[in-house]
Write an enzyme that holds these catalytic residues in place. Structure first.
Site, mmCIF file in Angstrom:
data_model
loop_
_atom_site.group_PDB
_atom_site.id
_atom_site.type_symbol
_atom_site.label_atom_id
_atom_site.label_comp_id
_atom_site.label_asym_id
_atom_site.label_seq_id
_atom_site.Cartn_x
_atom_site.Cartn_y
_atom_site.Cartn_z
ATOM 1 N N CYS A 147 56.402 103.239 52.059
ATOM 2 C CA CYS A 147 54.892 103.337 52.315
ATOM 3 C C CYS A 147 54.414 104.925 52.419
ATOM 4 O O CYS A 147 53.469 105.133 52.120
ATOM 5 C CB CYS A 147 54.520 102.602 53.339
ATOM 6 S SG CYS A 147 55.563 102.661 54.741
ATOM 7 N N HIS A 204 53.959 101.949 59.539
ATOM 8 C CA HIS A 204 53.494 101.874 58.311
ATOM 9 C C HIS A 204 52.605 102.788 57.921
ATOM 10 O O HIS A 204 51.767 103.477 58.448
ATOM 11 C CB HIS A 204 52.905 100.395 58.364
ATOM 12 C CG HIS A 204 52.381 100.098 56.629
ATOM 13 N ND1 HIS A 204 53.269 100.130 55.783
ATOM 14 C CD2 HIS A 204 51.209 99.448 56.285
ATOM 15 C CE1 HIS A 204 52.895 99.638 54.647
ATOM 16 N NE2 HIS A 204 51.459 99.184 54.984
ATOM 17 N N ASN A 232 45.839 99.268 51.126
ATOM 18 C CA ASN A 232 47.385 99.055 51.244
ATOM 19 C C ASN A 232 48.244 98.910 50.176
ATOM 20 O O ASN A 232 47.682 99.274 48.976
ATOM 21 C CB ASN A 232 47.721 97.756 52.018
ATOM 22 C CG ASN A 232 48.638 97.374 52.867
ATOM 23 O OD1 ASN A 232 49.733 98.715 52.788
ATOM 24 N ND2 ASN A 232 48.812 96.405 53.636
#
Ligand SMILES: *[C@@H]1O[C@H](CO)[C@@H](O)[C@H](O)[C@H]1NC(C)=O
Ligand SMILES: *[C@@H]1O[C@H](CO)[C@@H](O)[C@H](O)[C@H]1NC(C)=O
Length: 308
Positions: free
Chosen positions: A106, A252, A274
């Site tokens: 990520c 994240h 995302n």
């Protein structure tokens, strides 16, 4: 004495670890039903993205080494609109939702996606490329560890020093099994190996709502960072607020693209993209409460300008 303290430490570690069953499925119908019965600010459901995932699978995705509880940084005085969406402000420059697959990358997606958007915005659409997260995963090994995680600011420093080729030049393959192919210095598609860089001395870490907003209005998408709790995988719509009973799973990185106010819940929110594909959340996007440092999202955002 020493024996007893060793035993106590061992027991404490067992207690902390056994709080999780890493083989349990992450999607939990009992949680979904009780959450939705409360009429909260967001709706929970079974996102296809995590249909067969275990808690252990999700923990290995959360590859951002994020400081928790970063103190609030200085506010920035700027002309900040009440609502803002980079997708309508710079049409065609906010690139498609990607999927990091089964890899803790990520940190690389937030960085490469944000820089891609910033090239398009700064060049008024002339440089419209999706940059390669794989190049960060495979080549940026100074402070970062590929599928085992990384630090957003270190990714930006790599993009400033070395730059990234396009996604088509070095396609993403780490998602299949969480391993990193070797760093590639020629293009898979036969095109010329061109590197796109971040501008030197423009990297900022933003630790307040107004600092994030002012930078977003000026230059575009920002790499944000957040703590993830085990209810987040069930998010399908609305303004995400961590449920009090949810357990912390890891850090994240995501891409912040705007903000607004939700009349239904009367909450301010960030608009966030995302990197879990379009089978999660609102076609890959989510809203999260803004202004209360929900999951740490109001702090530790980072971005540099595109070197157009
Ligand atoms: C950038 O490319 C994408 C994909 O081809 C396209 O949908 C988008 O409209 C382009 N953006 C601009 C500003 O030309
Ligand atoms: C992971 O996938 C890559 C590319 O598909 C393959 O070359 C590699 O052998 C795989 N590694 C493992 C450990 O399965």
């Amino acid at each position: 004495m020493r024996f007893f303290s060793t035993v106590l430490i061992a027991l404490a570690i067992i207690a902390a670890v056994s709080a999780y069953d890493f083989n349990a499925k992450i999607l939990n119908d009992r949680f979904i039903q009780s959450h939705n019965a409360k009429g909260a600010s967001w709706v929970a459901g079974r996102n296809a993205r995590f249909e067969s995932a275990t808690i252990g699978d999700v923990v290995s995705l959360l590859g951002t080494k994020k400081p928790r509880n970063t103190p609030e940084g200085p506010a920035v005085v700027a002309d900040i609109p009440a609502a803002f969406d980079a997708r309508t402000n710079w049409p065609g420059c906010i690139h498609a939702v990607l999927n990091q697959g089964q890899c803790g990358s990520c940190w690389a997606f937030g960085a490469s996606e944000s820089l891609s958007d910033r090239f398009c915005i700064a060049s008024k659409g002339a440089i419209n490329v999706t940059l390669s997260p794989q190049a960060l995963v495979s080549c940026d090994t100074v402070l970062n560890q590929g599928c085992n995680g990384g630090i957003p600011q270190a990714a930006w420093e790599y993009m400033e020093a070395k730059g990234l080729p396009t996604y088509d030049c070095f396609p993403y393959t780490s998602g299949a099994n969480g391993t990193e192919p070797p760093c590639q210095k020629t293009c898979s598609d036969g095109s010329t190996y061109t590197l796109y860089k971040a501008k030197t001395l423009t990297l900022q870490t933003m630790n307040s709502v107004s600092a994030i907003q002012a930078n977003l209005v000026a230059y575009g998408s920002i790499e944000g960072s957040m703590d993830v709790y085990d209810d987040f995988m069930t998010y399908t719509s609305g303004v995400y607020v961590q449920s009090p009973t949810a357990k912390y799973l890891g850090g994240h990185a995501i891409k912040i693209i705007g903000w607004g106010h939700d009349d239904a819940s009367n909450l301010d929110y960030w608009i966030v993209q995302n990197s879990w594909g379009t089978d999660w959340g609102m076609d890959g996007f989510f809203w999260i409460e803004r202004g209360v440092n929900m999951c740490g999202i109001d702090r530790d955002s980072s971005a540099a300008q595109a070197n157009v």
